[in-house]
Scaffold this active site. Structure first.
Site, PDB file in Angstrom:
ATOM      1  N   SER A  61       0.809  -1.227   0.000  1.00  0.00           N
ATOM      2  CA  SER A  61       0.000   0.000   0.000  1.00  0.00           C
ATOM      3  C   SER A  61       0.838   1.272   0.000  1.00  0.00           C
ATOM      4  CB  SER A  61      -0.930   0.015   1.222  1.00  0.00           C
ATOM      5  OG  SER A  61      -0.183  -0.023   2.432  1.00  0.00           O
ATOM      6  N   ASP A  84      -0.725   5.277  12.260  1.00  0.00           N
ATOM      7  CA  ASP A  84      -0.679   3.874  12.684  1.00  0.00           C
ATOM      8  C   ASP A  84       0.730   3.274  12.626  1.00  0.00           C
ATOM      9  OD1 ASP A  84      -0.257   3.773   9.984  1.00  0.00           O
ATOM     10  OD2 ASP A  84      -1.898   2.388   9.528  1.00  0.00           O
ATOM     11  N   HIS A 119       1.280   3.681   7.681  1.00  0.00           N
ATOM     12  CA  HIS A 119       0.807   4.390   6.488  1.00  0.00           C
ATOM     13  C   HIS A 119       1.050   5.896   6.637  1.00  0.00           C
ATOM     14  CE1 HIS A 119      -1.543   0.602   6.485  1.00  0.00           C
ATOM     15  NE2 HIS A 119      -1.278   0.661   5.189  1.00  0.00           N
TER      16      HIS A 119
END
Length: 209
Positions: A15, A185, A188
């Site tokens: 991601s 977090d 990210h």
């Protein structure tokens, strides 16, 4: 600049590389990959480089292996940037242990993918280490992430690849900041965190910032 006129540069990963490239931020995403592309293009527009983002959120090295032929070999890169390992570690800490990739499997799979690609395309490699934005080096996920990063570092030596030390980059900024300044977090990043990663890439490419 290590890139040459007309070359094709492919980025693959999870991601952090994806960063919306398949939907709201197509085709490059709105993260570090697009920042690297933008700065290199702005400084060296005459090179006419082609940039390709093949990141997919949630991927581990197992997922890369399943799509490698289509998303890497078929792209015939001159340069391949691989940034993978965060989820391979994280899954062991977020309740999805069956999806975690043991370190031996991680190393064997990644080495095999890199060897296949170099043999098939003759491309040069850029290997970025996984990270967690955590200043406590004894924290379990942080300690395990460093072990996987050492695998990437060894493979970079083995393949004479450019090594991007993203964990070191975050460790440096954490000397004067807090985790929340970069990511909600620890994983990210918001845009300033992606800029930290992009700067690490550019420095590894020999760019004096």
């Amino acid at each position: 600049m290590i890139f040459q006129r007309g070359q094709r540069i492919v980025f693959i990963g999870d991601s952090i590389t994806d960063c919306g490239r398949r939907d709201i931020a197509a085709p490059y995403g709105d993260g570090y990959m697009n920042l690297v592309r933008s700065f290199v293009t702005a400084r060296y527009p005459e090179l006419g480089l082609t940039w390709v983002n093949r990141g997919i959120g949630g991927d581990t090295v197992r997922n890369l292996a399943a799509r490698w032929e289509q998303d890497v070999i078929a792209e015939q890169p001159d340069w391949l940037s691989v940034k993978i390992g965060i989820n391979d570690v994280w899954r062991a800490f977020d309740g999805r242990i069956d999806e975690a990739v043991p370190i031996d499997e991680y190393e064997t799979t990644l080495r095999d993918l890199l060897r296949r690609t170099v043999d098939a395309t003759g491309c040069r490699l850029i290997l970025a280490e996984p990270y967690v934005i955590e200043p406590d080096r004894a924290e379990p996920q942080r300690a395990e992430t460093v072990r996987y990063g050492q695998v990437v570092r060894r493979l970079a030596e083995e393949f004479e690849a450019i090594n991007v030390r993203t964990q070191d980059a975050f460790d440096e900024v954490l000397k004067t900041t807090e985790v929340k300044d970069w990511a909600p977090d620890r994983i990210h990043p918001e845009l300033p965190g992606h800029a930290v990663i992009a700067q690490a890439f550019l420095r590894a490419l020999g760019w004096e910032l």
